[in-house]
Design a protein around this motif. Structure first.
Motif, mmCIF file in Angstrom:
data_model
loop_
_atom_site.group_PDB
_atom_site.id
_atom_site.type_symbol
_atom_site.label_atom_id
_atom_site.label_comp_id
_atom_site.label_asym_id
_atom_site.label_seq_id
_atom_site.Cartn_x
_atom_site.Cartn_y
_atom_site.Cartn_z
ATOM 1 N N ALA A 125 0.835 -1.206 0.000
ATOM 2 C CA ALA A 125 0.000 0.000 0.000
ATOM 3 C C ALA A 125 0.865 1.250 0.000
ATOM 4 N N LEU A 126 1.977 1.202 0.742
ATOM 5 C CA LEU A 126 2.883 2.346 0.777
ATOM 6 C C LEU A 126 3.546 2.577 -0.577
ATOM 7 N N LYS A 127 3.819 1.499 -1.317
ATOM 8 C CA LYS A 127 4.397 1.654 -2.657
ATOM 9 C C LYS A 127 3.412 2.360 -3.595
ATOM 10 N N ILE A 128 2.143 1.987 -3.517
ATOM 11 C CA ILE A 128 1.134 2.656 -4.348
ATOM 12 C C ILE A 128 1.038 4.129 -3.964
ATOM 13 N N PHE A 129 1.089 4.398 -2.662
ATOM 14 C CA PHE A 129 1.024 5.780 -2.190
ATOM 15 C C PHE A 129 2.195 6.594 -2.724
ATOM 16 N N GLN A 130 3.379 6.015 -2.698
ATOM 17 C CA GLN A 130 4.550 6.710 -3.219
ATOM 18 C C GLN A 130 4.496 6.826 -4.738
ATOM 19 N N HIS A 131 3.852 5.870 -5.404
ATOM 20 C CA HIS A 131 3.710 5.936 -6.859
ATOM 21 C C HIS A 131 2.810 7.103 -7.272
ATOM 22 N N ILE A 132 1.814 7.414 -6.440
ATOM 23 C CA ILE A 132 0.939 8.552 -6.743
ATOM 24 C C ILE A 132 1.748 9.840 -6.780
ATOM 25 N N GLY A 133 2.756 9.933 -5.919
ATOM 26 C CA GLY A 133 3.642 11.102 -5.932
ATOM 27 C C GLY A 133 2.972 12.337 -5.370
ATOM 28 N N GLU A 134 3.187 13.453 -6.037
ATOM 29 C CA GLU A 134 2.663 14.717 -5.546
ATOM 30 C C GLU A 134 1.153 14.854 -5.734
ATOM 31 N N ASP A 135 0.536 13.905 -6.434
ATOM 32 C CA ASP A 135 -0.904 13.973 -6.668
ATOM 33 C C ASP A 135 -1.712 13.377 -5.526
ATOM 34 N N HIS A 136 -1.047 12.872 -4.484
ATOM 35 C CA HIS A 136 -1.845 12.289 -3.402
ATOM 36 C C HIS A 136 -2.641 13.377 -2.698
ATOM 37 N N ASN A 137 -3.883 13.038 -2.414
ATOM 38 C CA ASN A 137 -4.807 13.983 -1.815
ATOM 39 C C ASN A 137 -5.243 13.483 -0.455
#
Length: 947
Positions: A553-565
C-alpha cells in the motif's frame, strides 16, 4: 505619456488584389518578425481582397494554420456593428473610421471625441499609478492610417483569429484565446457591443474557468480585466470572486470582495460559500453576520453555505433569520433546512419544514425522500412518495425513483420494491442506467441476486454501471465466486471495462482479504493502462491495507507522488490503524498536517483508533480539539470514536460528558458507553444503560450484547445473564458466533458450566471461536478430562487449533498437574501446527513445573526460551518461589524484571510477600510505603462484607 496613434483603412467595394497575389503575401507575412505586423497586415490583405471564398486564398490560410485549428469555430472579435461612441448602427460596405484597430466610429467627430476622452482617462490613471502606458498599435496599422475599413464576412475574421492563436501558441480555450488575443494586440477589449455585453462575455469565461477549476486561466482573464476595465462593475467583480472561490483561492476572492465599493447580496453569498468550500465554517458564519450587520438583506441563496456551516444551535438561529426575512416559502431554502435537520437526525423537523411549504416542486420532494431514506426511515419516505408524487400533479423523474429505491435495505420491504419496479416500467425509466443500478442494489439488499442477474440478462443491458452494481451486490452478500463469474463475463465482453468496475472488483479482493486475487486484479489494471488513475490507485491501496500488506500500500502511495490527496492519506492512516501499526498511523497523520492537507472526520477517526490502541489519551485530546475547531465534533461517527477512546483509556467522566452532549444516541454510541462501563468495572451502570436503550426502542446489535454479557460475567450472577440471553433470543441474534462465545464465557464465569455445555450442544454450527470458548470454560473449572475430550472432538471435526486453543489446553493441563500433557501440547503447537508460542504459553509451562515443585526445571525452561522472559513468566516463577520459600531465587527473578523494565504494581506486591516469607517485616513495610507514596498499587484493600 506616449502619444496615441491611430489609423484609418479604406477598402473599396470593387477590385482588390488578385488571389495569387494575396496568397503570396500571406506566405511573406508568415515569415515576418513581428506578430503585430503579421496580424494587421494579414487583416488588410484579406479585407483588400474583397473575396469571401476564393480557393487560393483559403488554401493558403489553411497552410498557415496547424491541423487542429483548421476547423476551429472561435467567435470573431473584430466584427463591428455600432459606433463605439454614439452607438449608431454601422452598415456594411460603408466608410468606418477606425481607432486602436478595433474601435469603429460613424464619423470623424466621434473618433476625435473618443481620443480626447481616452487621453484624459489615461492621464488621470497614470497620475495615480494604476495603469501602464498603452501599447503602440502595430506598424502595419500606422502605415495605412488614412484608409477607412469596409466590413465583410465573419469567415475572414475567423481565419485571422485562427492564425493569431497559432502565432501566439495560446493554450486557452478558443473563446478565451480569441478574447485575450484581441486585447493583447489592440490594447483594449473588443467593443462591438456595449460595455455590459463585454463584461457578460468576461463573466462567461470566468464561469468556465470556475467550473473546470482552471485557476491559471482565471488569473490570466483577471489580468486582462485589470488592464482594460480599471473599475469593473459589481457583476463582473462577483464573477471574479466566484471564480477564485470555486478554485479554492479564498485570499484572492476576499481581496476582490474588499475592492468592491458597494457589494450586493450576491457578493456576500459568494464569500460565504467560498469560506465554506475552504473548510472555514466559523469564517462563513462571521461573514453572514457581517452581511446582516451591514443591512444587506439575504436572499434564498444566502443560506446554502450558512446552514452547512452551522451546528445545531446556530442552525436554529439561521432558521429564525429565514422566517424573519420571509424566505420560508422558498422551496430552495426549505431543501437546505431539511438537509440541515436530517444531518442531526431530526426527522420530525424535516417533515415540519416540508409540510409547512405550500408549493412543493419535484426537486424538494426528491430531496426529502432521499433524506428520509438515507436516515433509515423508508416507511416515511415511501409515504411522501405516494402522497406528494403519485397522488398529486407532480410527475416522477429519474432522481425520484433513485431516492425511493435507495431506502430499501432489506427483505421486509420486498413488497414496496416490487411496486416501485412496476412504476419504473410504467413511467418508462427501465432503460435508465441510474434507475437500473438502483434496482440491482435493491434486489441485492433483499438477497434476491438471481432476480438481479435476470434483470440484466433479459434486458441485454450494456450499461457498465448496472453490471458494476451487480458485482458489488454479490460481494455484499459474500458470494465472491458469483461476483467473479460476472466479472469474467464482462471482462470477456471487452466493451464495458472502466475505472469504477475495476475499483469494484478490487473491493472484492479487499472484502475477501485475498491478496493473491488482488494481485491478479492489479495485473488487469496494468494491462488496461489505468494505473495512473487516482480512483484505481486508491482502490489498490484499500485492497492492500485490508489484506494487511502495508508495504505494498505504501508503494502505491509513493507511486501517486505529488498527486496524493486527502483520500490517499486517509486510506494509509486507517490501514496502519487496522493493522495494529498505531505509531505509524499517528506519524502519517502528523505528516499529512505538516503538508498543509486539512484532515476530515474520516482521517481523524483513523488517528483516534491509533490513539485508542496506544492508550495515548493526550494525543487523542489534541485531535478532539482539532475536530471542535473544524466543526466536525457533532458527527456521529466522530463522537463514537471519541467515546471509545475515552472509555478504553479509563477517562470515564469524559466519556459520560461526551455521551450526554450527543444529540442523537444510536446503537453505536450506546454500545460504546456500555462497553466503557463494563471495562471499568461499573457493572450495574452498564446493565442500566442496556435497559434504558431497550426502553428507548433502540435495537441492540451483537456488539451491544457482547459488552452486556461481559458485564454480567463480571457480576457472576447467572440470573441477569439468563435475562440477557432471553433478549438475545428475542432479537434473533443467538446464532451469531461472537454472541455464542460470550454466552459460554458468561455461563462459565457464573459457575454454570452445565448451561454453557447445553448451549454449545444446541448451537447449529460449531466453529473454532465456539470451541475455544468451551475449552476455556472447562479449563477455568478444572475439568481436565472434559477439556481433553472436547479438544479431541474438535480435531476430529477437521478444525485446526490456533494459539488461543492451545492456551486453554495448556492452562487446564497445568492446573490439573498433567506435566507430560503440557510438554506434549507445547511441542505439538510448535512442531505440528507451526504456531509460535507466546509469553502466555511459556507461563503455562512454568506454572506446570512450579505446581509440581520442579523449580530447577522451570528455570532451565526459561533459560532455554531463547528470548527475554516476559513479566508474565517471571511473575509466575516468583509466585511459586513464595509458595516453596525459595526467597533467593525469587529476588533474582525480581532483579531480572527490574533490568527488563517490567516492574508494575503486582511485582511490588510479590516483593513484599517475599520479605514476608523471611519475616522481614521492616523491609515489607518499606515496600508498602513506597507503593502508597508513588501510587503504584491501584488495587483496593480487601474488606469483608460481614460487619
Amino acid at each position: 505619456m506616449l502619444p496615441r496613434t491611430w489609423s484609418i483603412f479604406h477598402v473599396g467595394e470593387e477590385g482588390g488584389e488578385a488571389p495569387n497575389t494575396v496568397a503570396a503575401a500571406i506566405g511573406r507575412l508568415e515569415s515576418s518578425k513581428g506578430a503585430c505586423e503579421r496580424l494587421e497586415g494579414l487583416r488588410i490583405l484579406i479585407q483588400n481582397s474583397g473575396r469571401r471564398s476564393n480557393v487560393v486564398i483559403n488554401s493558403s490560410l489553411r497552410s498557415c494554420m496547424p491541423h487542429h485549428l483548421t476547423k476551429a469555430s472561435a467567435p470573431p472579435f473584430g466584427f463591428l456593428k455600432a459606433c463605439f461612441l454614439c452607438r449608431k448602427e454601422l452598415r456594411p460596405h460603408k466608410d468606418v473610421y477606425m481607432y486602436r484597430g478595433d474601435q469603429g466610429f460613424c464619423s470623424e467627430e466621434c473618433r476625435r471625441d473618443q481620443i480626447l476622452l481616452d487621453e484624459r482617462a489615461e492621464a488621470e490613471a497614470s497620475a495615480r499609478g494604476r495603469m501602464k502606458p498603452p501599447l503602440r498599435p502595430p506598424a502595419a496599422a500606422a502605415a495605412a492610417a488614412n484608409k477607412p475599413l469596409t466590413l465583410h464576412s465573419h469567415a475572414q475574421v475567423k481565419a485571422v483569429d485562427c492564425l493569431t492563436r497559432r502565432w501566439l501558441g495560446c493554450s486557452f480555450r478558443p473563446s478565451v484565446a480569441a478574447l485575450l488575443t484581441a486585447s493583447r494586440f489592440h490594447g483594449s477589449l473588443p467593443h462591438s457591443t456595449a460595455r455590459f455585453e463585454v463584461e457578460k462575455r468576461y463573466a462567461g469565461l470566468l464561469r468556465a474557468a470556475a467550473q473546470s477549476g482552471a485557476l491559471p486561466d482565471g488569473r490570466a482573464i483577471h489580468g486582462r480585466i485589470l488592464r482594460t476595465i480599471p473599475h469593473p462593475s459589481v457583476f463582473l467583480s462577483n464573477s471574479l470572486a466566484n471564480m477564485y472561490c470555486k478554485c479554492r483561492d479564498l485570499p484572492h476572492a476576499l481581496r476582490v470582495f474588499d475592492e468592491m465599493p458597494n457589494p450586493d447580496v450576491v457578493s456576500w453569498n459568494t464569500v460565504v460559500d467560498g469560506c465554506f468550500l475552504s473548510g472555514l465554517r466559523f469564517d462563513a458564519l462571521a461573514c453572514f453576520r457581517e452581511m446582516l450587520r451591514c443591512g444587506v438583506a439575504p436572499d434564498e441563496f444566502s443560506f446554502v453555505g450558512v446552514l452547512k456551516s452551522c451546528d445545531l444551535g446556530m442552525g436554529f438561529s439561521a432558521h429564525c433569520v429565514v422566517v424573519k426575512y420571509g424566505l420560508g416559502d422558498s422551496a430552495f431554502v426549505a431543501s437546505g433546512l431539511a438537509e440541515f435537520y436530517a444531518v442531526y437526525g431530526l426527522l420530525g423537523d424535516v417533515m415540519k419544514v416540508f409540510e409547512s411549504l405550500e408549493r412543493k416542486d419535484i426537486v424538494l420532494v426528491n430531496a426529502v425522500i432521499g433524506l428520509l431514506a438515507k436516515a433509515g426511515n423508508f416507511e416515511e419516505a415511501f409515504m411522501v412518495f405516494c402522497n406528494h408524487v403519485l397522488a398529486s400533479h407532480l410527475l416522477p423523474v429519474r432522481a425520484t425513483f433513485v431516492n425511493v429505491l435507495s431506502g430499501i435495505d432489506g427483505f421486509e420491504f420486498w413488497r414496496e420494491a416490487i411496486q416501485v419496479h412496476g412504476l419504473v416500467v410504467k413511467f418508462g425509466f427501465e432503460g435508465d442506467g441510474s434507475v437500473q443500478s438502483s434496482l440491482i442494489r435493491v434486489y441485492a439488499n433483499c438477497c434476491c441476486m438471481d432476480e438481479a442477474h435476470d434483470l440484466l440478462r433479459y434486458s441485454n443491458s450494456q450499461n457498465v454501471i448496472s453490471w458494476t452494481s451487480l458485482i458489488c451486490g454479490y460481494a455484499s452478500q459474500e458470494q465472491f465466486r458469483d461476483a467473479l463469474d460476472v466479472f469474467c463475463h464482462v471482462y470477456h465482453d471487452g466493451t464495458m471495462l472502466d475505472d469504477v468496475l475495476l475499483a469494484c472488483v478490487l473491493s472484492i479482493a479487499a472484502a475477501s482479504e485475498s491478496q493473491k486475487l488482488g494481485i491478479q486484479f492489479h495485473a488487469v489494471v496494468l494491462k488496461y493502462g489505468v494505473g495512473l488513475n487516482n480512483c484505481i490507485n486508491h482502490a489498490l491501496m484499500d485492497m492492500y491495507t485490508k489484506c494487511m500488506s502495508m508495504p505494498d500500500a505504501l508503494k502505491i502511495f509513493q507511486h501517486i507522488g505529488e498527486d496524493h490527496n486527502l483520500l490517499s492519506w486517509t486510506i494509509l492512516i486507517s490501514g496502519y490503524a487496522k493493522c495494529g501499526s498505531s505509531m505509524e498511523a499517528l506519524s502519517t497523520f502528523y505528516q499529512m498536517n505538516k503538508e498543509d492537507i486539512i484532515a476530515d472526520s474520516v482521517a481523524c477517526i483513523g488517528a483516534l483508533m491509533g490513539c485508542t490502541d496506544l492508550q495515548a489519551v493526550d494525543q487523542g485530546e489534541q485531535i478532539h480539539a482539532f475536530l471542535i475547531k473544524s466543526g466536525s465534533e457533532m458527527d456521529v461517527t466522530v463522537q463514537t470514536a471519541l467515546l471509545s477512546l475515552y472509555s478504553e483509556c479509563g477517562s470515564l467522566n469524559e466519556a459520560i460528558q461526551l455521551f450526554e452532549m450527543m444529540i442523537v444516541h444510536d446503537v453505536v454510541s450506546w454500545t460504546a458507553l456500555i462497553s466503557a462501563y463494563a471495562n471499568l468495572g461499573c457493572i450495574e451502570k452498564a446493565l442500566l444503560c442496556l435497559n434504558q436503550m431497550l426502553q428507548d426502542e433502540i435495537k441492540p446489535n451483537h456488539f451491544t450484547f457482547v459488552s452486556a454479557l461481559k458485564a454480567a460475567a463480571k457480576l457472576t450472577y447467572p440470573v441477569i445473564g439468563k435475562s440477557i440471553h432471553a433478549a438475545i433470543i428475542k432479537s434473533g441474534l443467538e446464532e451469531d458466533t461472537f454472541i455464542g462465545s460470550a454466552l459460554i464465557d458468561m455461563y462459565c464465569k457464573c459457575g454454570s458450566i452445565g448451561s454453557a455445555v447445553s448451549y454449545f450442544n444446541g448451537a447449529s454450527k460449531h466453529d473454532l471461536v465456539l470451541w475455544n470458548a468451551l475449552l476455556a470454560g472447562h479449563a477455568q473449572h478444572g475439568n481436565v478430562l472434559e477439556l481433553l475430550k472436547a479438544y479431541e472432538e474438535m480435531v476430529d471435526h477437521g478444525l485446526k487449533p490456533d494459539d488461543i486453543t492451545f492456551l486453554s489446553v495448556l492452562s487446564g493441563c497445568s492446573h490439573g498437574g498433567l506435566i507430560d500433557k503440557v510438554a506434549h501440547f507445547f511441542r505439538s503447537m510448535r512442531d505440528d501446527y507451526g504456531i509460535r508460542p507466546q509469553m502466555e504459553h511459556h507461563a503455562c509451562v512454568v506454572g506446570a513445573f512450579g505446581r509440581a515443585g520442579l523449580l530447577k526445571d522451570a528455570v532451565s525452561f526459561i533459560e532455554g526460551m531463547g528470548i527475554n522472559p516476559g513479566s508474565t513468566v517471571l511473575r509466575t516463577l516468583v509466585s511459586f518461589c513464595i509458595m516453596y520459600g525459595h526467597v533467593r531465587l525469587g529476588l533474582a527473578s525480581i532483579a531480572k524484571m527490574v533490568l527488563l523494565g517490567q516492574m508494575d504494581s503486582s511485582a511490588f506486591v510479590l516483593v513484599s510477600n517475599l520479605y514476608a516469607v523471611e519475616e522481614k517485616w521492616h523491609d515489607r513495610r518499606k515496600i508498602r510505603d513506597a507503593m502508597e507514596a508513588d501510587v503504584v498499587n491501584l488495587k483496593k484493600v480487601g474488606v469483608s462484607w460481614i460487619t
